[in-house]
Design a protein around this motif. Structure first.
Motif, PDB file in Angstrom:
ATOM      1  N   ILE A 161      35.316  64.018  33.418  1.00  0.00           N
ATOM      2  CA  ILE A 161      36.552  63.424  32.590  1.00  0.00           C
ATOM      3  C   ILE A 161      37.093  62.363  34.068  1.00  0.00           C
ATOM      4  O   ILE A 161      37.152  61.545  33.517  1.00  0.00           O
ATOM      5  N   ILE A 185      31.591  67.252  27.809  1.00  0.00           N
ATOM      6  CA  ILE A 185      32.283  66.280  26.584  1.00  0.00           C
ATOM      7  C   ILE A 185      31.902  66.756  25.039  1.00  0.00           C
ATOM      8  O   ILE A 185      32.749  67.158  24.339  1.00  0.00           O
ATOM      9  N   ILE A 244      43.395  67.852  26.499  1.00  0.00           N
ATOM     10  CA  ILE A 244      43.279  66.757  27.274  1.00  0.00           C
ATOM     11  C   ILE A 244      44.125  65.357  25.383  1.00  0.00           C
ATOM     12  O   ILE A 244      44.337  64.083  26.030  1.00  0.00           O
ATOM     13  N   TYR A 274      40.093  72.130  29.171  1.00  0.00           N
ATOM     14  CA  TYR A 274      39.568  72.181  28.063  1.00  0.00           C
ATOM     15  C   TYR A 274      40.007  72.254  27.007  1.00  0.00           C
ATOM     16  O   TYR A 274      40.608  72.610  27.123  1.00  0.00           O
ATOM     17  N   LEU A 277      39.629  59.420  25.664  1.00  0.00           N
ATOM     18  CA  LEU A 277      38.595  58.896  27.005  1.00  0.00           C
ATOM     19  C   LEU A 277      38.456  57.484  27.048  1.00  0.00           C
ATOM     20  O   LEU A 277      37.611  56.735  27.790  1.00  0.00           O
ATOM     21  N   GLU A 312      34.396  59.831  33.299  1.00  0.00           N
ATOM     22  CA  GLU A 312      35.007  59.238  30.964  1.00  0.00           C
ATOM     23  C   GLU A 312      35.959  58.490  31.994  1.00  0.00           C
ATOM     24  O   GLU A 312      35.449  57.155  31.423  1.00  0.00           O
TER      25      GLU A 312
END
Length: 245
Positions: free
Chosen positions: A155, A92, A226, A222, A123, A158
């Motif tokens: 991800i 991230i 998101i 990415y 997230l 997370e």
């Protein structure tokens, strides 16, 4: 500035940051977002089989590539004639700095920061109540999954999943038997387009497990993507919470 993007998620991010087809001159055939804007950008092949002559004809000021998604020899060939920026996103934090760099490049630093803040917000809010052991499949015949040094793994972690293949690296080949420790088996919509028939194939081995198709873009794209997955993650986790009850 004339830009050629060899990475679907980076192409999407550039448009999200406010660039247009006047700056983005070339893309791969897998650069599909935003659909209404990419149609005006020249296609220069796929991510792993780019057409170098087409790129040369566009005479870009900058080419954006990715260490994992593009072929090293092709990227190095482009470096002989053009300025090439090669991204490598595993975490991230990597994504944060990628967006920061793209924002600076495009003169859209403030907009890039807003996307970064939104991603962290999503997230932080999208969390399972208790960890769920999961297997995330990206390929069929043979089955391939994700190890701990991948963006997908980050991800998953997370939002509260425990990747049962966290002791592996990159994209290992596995067998059906290797999935026995998973409570949830996720079949990604990309790069292999898993369908309902693949769920049924696995259900024959594991009738008691939850087996589901998941949006591969939400886990692997990415950049800015998101920031647009808040609703998707909420629905996904509600589905998993229902399973836990």
């Amino acid at each position: 500035m004339k830009i050629v993007s060899l990475v679907p998620s980076i192409t999407e991010a550039l448009f999200d940051l406010g660039l247009t087809e006047h700056e983005i001159k070339g893309r791969t055939k897998f650069c599909i977002h935003p659909a209404d804007k990419i149609k005006n950008v020249a296609v220069i092949g796929g991510t792993k089989n780019i057409n170098i002559e087409k790129i040369k004809a566009l005479q870009p000021d900058l080419i954006l590539a990715n260490k994992e998604e593009n072929m090293k020899d092709q990227v190095e060939a482009l470096m002989n004639d053009f300025k090439v920026m090669v991204a490598h996103v595993e975490t991230i934090e990597d994504n944060y700095y990628l967006l920061k760099s793209l924002g600076k490049l495009a003169g859209k630093e403030e907009r890039a920061q807003l996307f970064n803040l939104k991603i962290y917000e999503i997230l932080n809010q999208a969390k399972l109540r208790t960890p769920v052991k999961a297997a995330y499949l990206i390929w069929n015949n043979p089955y391939m999954t994700v190890g701990s040094d991948t963006f997908i793994h980050k991800i998953l972690t997370e939002i509260g999943f425990e990747n049962i293949f966290k002791d592996k690296t990159r994209y290992p080949v596995i067998t059906t038997e290797d999935l026995k420790k998973a409570d949830v088996i996720m079949l990604s919509s990309e790069p292999f387009p898993f369908k309902e028939k693949h769920i049924e194939e696995l259900r024959a081995f594991y009738p008691e497990k939850k087996i589901m198709i998941v949006d591969g873009e939400a886990f692997s794209w990415y950049g800015t993507h998101i920031a647009k997955c808040e609703g998707y993650f909420k629905e996904l986790l509600e589905d998993i919470h229902a399973m836990q009850m």
